[in-house]
Design a protein around this motif. Structure first.
Motif, PDB file in Angstrom:
ATOM      1  N   ARG A 183       0.918  -1.038   0.123  1.00 60.41           N
ATOM      2  CA  ARG A 183      -0.036   0.038   0.126  1.00 60.41           C
ATOM      3  C   ARG A 183       0.980   1.563  -0.037  1.00 60.41           C
ATOM      4  O   ARG A 183       1.762   1.348   0.657  1.00 60.41           O
ATOM      5  CB  ARG A 183      -0.864   0.108   0.813  1.00 60.41           C
ATOM      6  CG  ARG A 183      -1.813  -1.365   1.151  1.00 60.41           C
ATOM      7  CD  ARG A 183      -2.627  -1.318   2.378  1.00 60.41           C
ATOM      8  NE  ARG A 183      -2.706  -0.247   3.910  1.00 60.41           N
ATOM      9  CZ  ARG A 183      -2.752  -0.619   4.480  1.00 60.41           C
ATOM     10  NH1 ARG A 183      -4.443  -0.555   4.218  1.00 60.41           N
ATOM     11  NH2 ARG A 183      -2.788  -0.304   5.612  1.00 60.41           N
ATOM     12  N   PHE A 184       0.367   2.177  -0.705  1.00 61.07           N
ATOM     13  CA  PHE A 184       1.556   3.873  -1.174  1.00 61.07           C
ATOM     14  C   PHE A 184       0.552   4.132  -0.320  1.00 61.07           C
ATOM     15  O   PHE A 184      -1.171   4.831  -0.588  1.00 61.07           O
ATOM     16  CB  PHE A 184       1.684   3.895  -2.578  1.00 61.07           C
ATOM     17  CG  PHE A 184       2.329   2.499  -3.197  1.00 61.07           C
ATOM     18  CD1 PHE A 184       3.771   2.661  -3.734  1.00 61.07           C
ATOM     19  CD2 PHE A 184       1.655   1.496  -3.959  1.00 61.07           C
ATOM     20  CE1 PHE A 184       4.235   2.171  -3.998  1.00 61.07           C
ATOM     21  CE2 PHE A 184       3.146   0.192  -4.515  1.00 61.07           C
ATOM     22  CZ  PHE A 184       3.513   0.486  -4.960  1.00 61.07           C
ATOM     23  N   ILE A 185       1.076   5.454   0.365  1.00 62.32           N
ATOM     24  CA  ILE A 185      -0.190   6.444   1.743  1.00 62.32           C
ATOM     25  C   ILE A 185       1.308   7.465   1.323  1.00 62.32           C
ATOM     26  O   ILE A 185       1.872   7.680   1.028  1.00 62.32           O
ATOM     27  CB  ILE A 185       0.577   5.763   3.181  1.00 62.32           C
ATOM     28  CG1 ILE A 185       0.519   4.225   3.099  1.00 62.32           C
ATOM     29  CG2 ILE A 185       0.023   7.079   3.614  1.00 62.32           C
ATOM     30  CD1 ILE A 185       0.581   4.119   4.965  1.00 62.32           C
ATOM     31  N   ARG A 196      -8.059  -0.249  -3.564  1.00 61.92           N
ATOM     32  CA  ARG A 196      -7.351  -1.116  -4.122  1.00 61.92           C
ATOM     33  C   ARG A 196      -7.359  -1.284  -5.226  1.00 61.92           C
ATOM     34  O   ARG A 196      -8.160  -0.808  -6.126  1.00 61.92           O
ATOM     35  CB  ARG A 196      -7.749  -2.472  -3.326  1.00 61.92           C
ATOM     36  CG  ARG A 196      -8.231  -2.552  -1.846  1.00 61.92           C
ATOM     37  CD  ARG A 196      -9.297  -3.345  -0.995  1.00 61.92           C
ATOM     38  NE  ARG A 196      -8.939  -4.532  -1.770  1.00 61.92           N
ATOM     39  CZ  ARG A 196      -9.805  -5.855  -2.027  1.00 61.92           C
ATOM     40  NH1 ARG A 196     -10.674  -5.119  -1.803  1.00 61.92           N
ATOM     41  NH2 ARG A 196      -9.777  -6.730  -2.330  1.00 61.92           N
ATOM     42  N   TRP A 197      -6.460  -2.359  -5.634  1.00 64.85           N
ATOM     43  CA  TRP A 197      -5.694  -1.828  -7.517  1.00 64.85           C
ATOM     44  C   TRP A 197      -5.715  -3.697  -7.490  1.00 64.85           C
ATOM     45  O   TRP A 197      -4.404  -3.545  -6.621  1.00 64.85           O
ATOM     46  CB  TRP A 197      -5.681  -1.079  -7.597  1.00 64.85           C
ATOM     47  CG  TRP A 197      -6.000   0.232  -7.842  1.00 64.85           C
ATOM     48  CD1 TRP A 197      -5.343   1.171  -7.459  1.00 64.85           C
ATOM     49  CD2 TRP A 197      -6.708   0.676  -9.194  1.00 64.85           C
ATOM     50  NE1 TRP A 197      -6.633   2.351  -7.445  1.00 64.85           N
ATOM     51  CE2 TRP A 197      -6.764   1.937  -8.675  1.00 64.85           C
ATOM     52  CE3 TRP A 197      -6.718   0.666 -10.525  1.00 64.85           C
ATOM     53  CZ2 TRP A 197      -7.266   3.428  -9.918  1.00 64.85           C
ATOM     54  CZ3 TRP A 197      -6.869   1.468 -11.420  1.00 64.85           C
ATOM     55  CH2 TRP A 197      -7.211   2.902 -11.760  1.00 64.85           C
ATOM     56  N   GLY A 201      -2.881  -1.101  -2.922  1.00 65.05           N
ATOM     57  CA  GLY A 201      -3.694  -0.086  -2.670  1.00 65.05           C
ATOM     58  C   GLY A 201      -3.129   1.362  -2.688  1.00 65.05           C
ATOM     59  O   GLY A 201      -1.526   1.250  -2.141  1.00 65.05           O
ATOM     60  N   VAL A 202      -3.837   2.088  -2.152  1.00 68.93           N
ATOM     61  CA  VAL A 202      -2.537   3.788  -2.091  1.00 68.93           C
ATOM     62  C   VAL A 202      -4.303   4.160  -0.923  1.00 68.93           C
ATOM     63  O   VAL A 202      -5.696   4.334  -1.112  1.00 68.93           O
ATOM     64  CB  VAL A 202      -3.529   4.502  -3.324  1.00 68.93           C
ATOM     65  CG1 VAL A 202      -2.286   4.131  -4.632  1.00 68.93           C
ATOM     66  CG2 VAL A 202      -5.171   4.223  -4.014  1.00 68.93           C
ATOM     67  N   ILE A 203      -3.307   4.826   0.063  1.00 70.06           N
ATOM     68  CA  ILE A 203      -4.332   6.279   0.904  1.00 70.06           C
ATOM     69  C   ILE A 203      -4.066   7.089   0.462  1.00 70.06           C
ATOM     70  O   ILE A 203      -3.160   7.737   0.780  1.00 70.06           O
ATOM     71  CB  ILE A 203      -3.877   4.862   2.300  1.00 70.06           C
ATOM     72  CG1 ILE A 203      -3.778   3.812   2.208  1.00 70.06           C
ATOM     73  CG2 ILE A 203      -4.387   6.228   3.300  1.00 70.06           C
ATOM     74  CD1 ILE A 203      -3.656   3.603   3.126  1.00 70.06           C
ATOM     75  N   SER A 204      -5.210   7.998   0.192  1.00 70.83           N
ATOM     76  CA  SER A 204      -5.115   9.546  -0.143  1.00 70.83           C
ATOM     77  C   SER A 204      -5.497  10.019   0.504  1.00 70.83           C
ATOM     78  O   SER A 204      -6.586  11.281   0.331  1.00 70.83           O
ATOM     79  CB  SER A 204      -5.589   9.243  -1.289  1.00 70.83           C
ATOM     80  OG  SER A 204      -5.447   8.071  -2.136  1.00 70.83           O
ATOM     81  N   SER A 205      -5.141  10.006   1.673  1.00 71.67           N
ATOM     82  CA  SER A 205      -5.829  11.519   2.689  1.00 71.67           C
ATOM     83  C   SER A 205      -5.318  12.550   2.614  1.00 71.67           C
ATOM     84  O   SER A 205      -6.595  13.195   2.465  1.00 71.67           O
ATOM     85  CB  SER A 205      -4.831  10.774   4.349  1.00 71.67           C
ATOM     86  OG  SER A 205      -5.697  11.913   5.238  1.00 71.67           O
ATOM     87  N   VAL A 206      -4.862  12.610   1.517  1.00 69.37           N
ATOM     88  CA  VAL A 206      -5.025  14.064   0.950  1.00 69.37           C
ATOM     89  C   VAL A 206      -5.551  14.957  -0.042  1.00 69.37           C
ATOM     90  O   VAL A 206      -6.221  15.577  -0.112  1.00 69.37           O
ATOM     91  CB  VAL A 206      -2.813  14.557   1.173  1.00 69.37           C
ATOM     92  CG1 VAL A 206      -2.623  16.032   0.236  1.00 69.37           C
ATOM     93  CG2 VAL A 206      -1.988  14.684   1.770  1.00 69.37           C
ATOM     94  N   THR A 207      -4.836  14.026  -1.289  1.00 70.03           N
ATOM     95  CA  THR A 207      -5.512  14.140  -2.155  1.00 70.03           C
ATOM     96  C   THR A 207      -7.267  13.489  -2.503  1.00 70.03           C
ATOM     97  O   THR A 207      -7.871  14.037  -3.875  1.00 70.03           O
ATOM     98  CB  THR A 207      -4.808  13.914  -3.566  1.00 70.03           C
ATOM     99  OG1 THR A 207      -4.481  12.174  -3.594  1.00 70.03           O
ATOM    100  CG2 THR A 207      -3.368  14.320  -3.347  1.00 70.03           C
TER     101      THR A 207
END
Length: 352
Positions: A204-206, A252-253, A263-269
């Motif tokens: 997962r990329f954060i 998730r991808w 997975g990507v965690i996009s708290s900012v964008t």
């Protein structure tokens, strides 16, 4: 038995109709890493005053809070830090939490987030104690870069060995978290994707977040999740995956060739405040209703002041019921000056 433990399983709802389902418990404010985006040496040096042992919640106190939280609707407990495996006797706490049950009689999901430094020696004991699964932070595969990020010269090979030990112990599915900071490790995105593709691990990329005030956060250093997906997708074609559970933070991808998923965690964008169902207990027993909170609510004072379960349950219900947090949704509307002036709790104190 206290009536606080026989509440409806629908649980609490906050002012935005969000349930409390996930409780993250920081068991120590100490860490053996000094990651530049979390606990930089300039702030957390040799003279930094960490909490005394008697200031920490005891295992019995953590168990009591968790038991009442489960009655309120919590179904997942995640142990964090600092580095949770530095807490002496952590296996005893895990066994206590693993014995808890929901009002329906089901066990709770017991997860743990770690930097992986002690997993090689702790994995089997964690599984035996009752940990369901682990998440490991790993921000680079390049040893020189990894050591510069953790800033204590800890080799990435030992973290990779710990991940494999956790897999062998049955602590899966194992998630791997990479915090991506532009100019620091964004050149590692494709290497990380390639390394963990076709493995049992979910990477997962954060997005680099403005948690706390000690990491010198700048919006220019954020690599948007959309850019991360685009970079990976040009080499390894991807397709989106539907969420598994409500409130899931990672988008998730999966690889189209069947090589697993990321997975990507996009708290900012792409903030997910609207579905956030997480509460956090700090190391010394304050309840926080947002990762970006400025202050918490002191449950330790109630625990040590003689409050019974009904009183503690009522306090937790009142706190969650008043919750209206949505910092990530309004971040972009704040000027840099307002963001900088706003007090925020450090990640190492409240957990991720």
């Amino acid at each position: 038995m206290s009536t606080a433990l026989r509440m409806p399983s629908t649980g609490l709802r906050d002012r935005r109709d969000r349930p409390m389902r996930d409780l993250r418990i920081s068991v120590t404010d100490r860490c053996n890493f000094r990651c530049v985006y979390c606990m930089p040496k300039e702030v957390f040096g040799k003279d930094h005053a960490f909490l005394d042992r008697n200031e920490l919640l005891s295992f019995k106190e953590i168990e009591r809070i968790s038991r009442i939280a489960a009655a309120h609707g919590v179904r997942k407990l995640r142990l964090t830090g600092g580095e949770p495996l530095l807490r002496r006797g952590i296996e005893d706490l895990i066994a206590r939490l693993a014995a808890l049950r929901t009002p329906e009689g089901d066990p709770l999901d017991i997860a743990l987030t770690t930097n992986g430094s002690a997993l090689g020696v702790k994995a089997a004991a964690l599984k035996e104690a009752g940990v369901t699964r682990v998440t490991v932070s790993i921000d680079s595969l390049d040893d020189a870069l990894f050591q510069s990020i953790n800033d204590v010269r800890f080799p990435v090979s030992r973290v990779l060995a710990g991940i494999d030990a956790a897999h062998e112990a049955g602590l899966g599915p194992i998630k791997l978290n990479m915090v991506v900071k532009r100019g620091m490790n964004d050149g590692e995105i494709l290497d990380m994707a390639a390394r963990f593709k076709d493995t049992p691990y979910s990477l997962r990329f954060i997005e680099y977040m403005d948690v706390g005030t000690s990491n010198g956060w700048s919006l220019d250093e954020v690599v948007p999740s959309a850019e991360i997906i685009e970079r990976i997708g040009t080499v390894f074609p991807l397709e989106p995956v539907a969420p598994q559970v409500p409130g899931e933070v990672a988008t998730r991808w999966r690889y189209r060739d069947g090589g697993g998923e990321i997975g990507v965690i996009s708290s900012v964008t792409n903030a997910f405040c609207g579905t956030c169902n997480r509460a956090r207990i700090s190391t010394e027993g304050k309840l926080f209703t947002c990762l970006f909170a400025s202050e918490g609510h002191d449950l330790r004072a109630l625990l040590r002041g003689g409050a019974d379960d009904d009183e503690l349950a009522a306090a937790m219900a009142s706190i969650w019921g008043a919750r209206d947090d949505r910092y990530s949704e309004i971040r972009s509307s704040l000027t840099p000056e307002l963001r900088q002036a706003r007090d925020r709790i450090e990640m190492s104190y409240i957990g991720g």
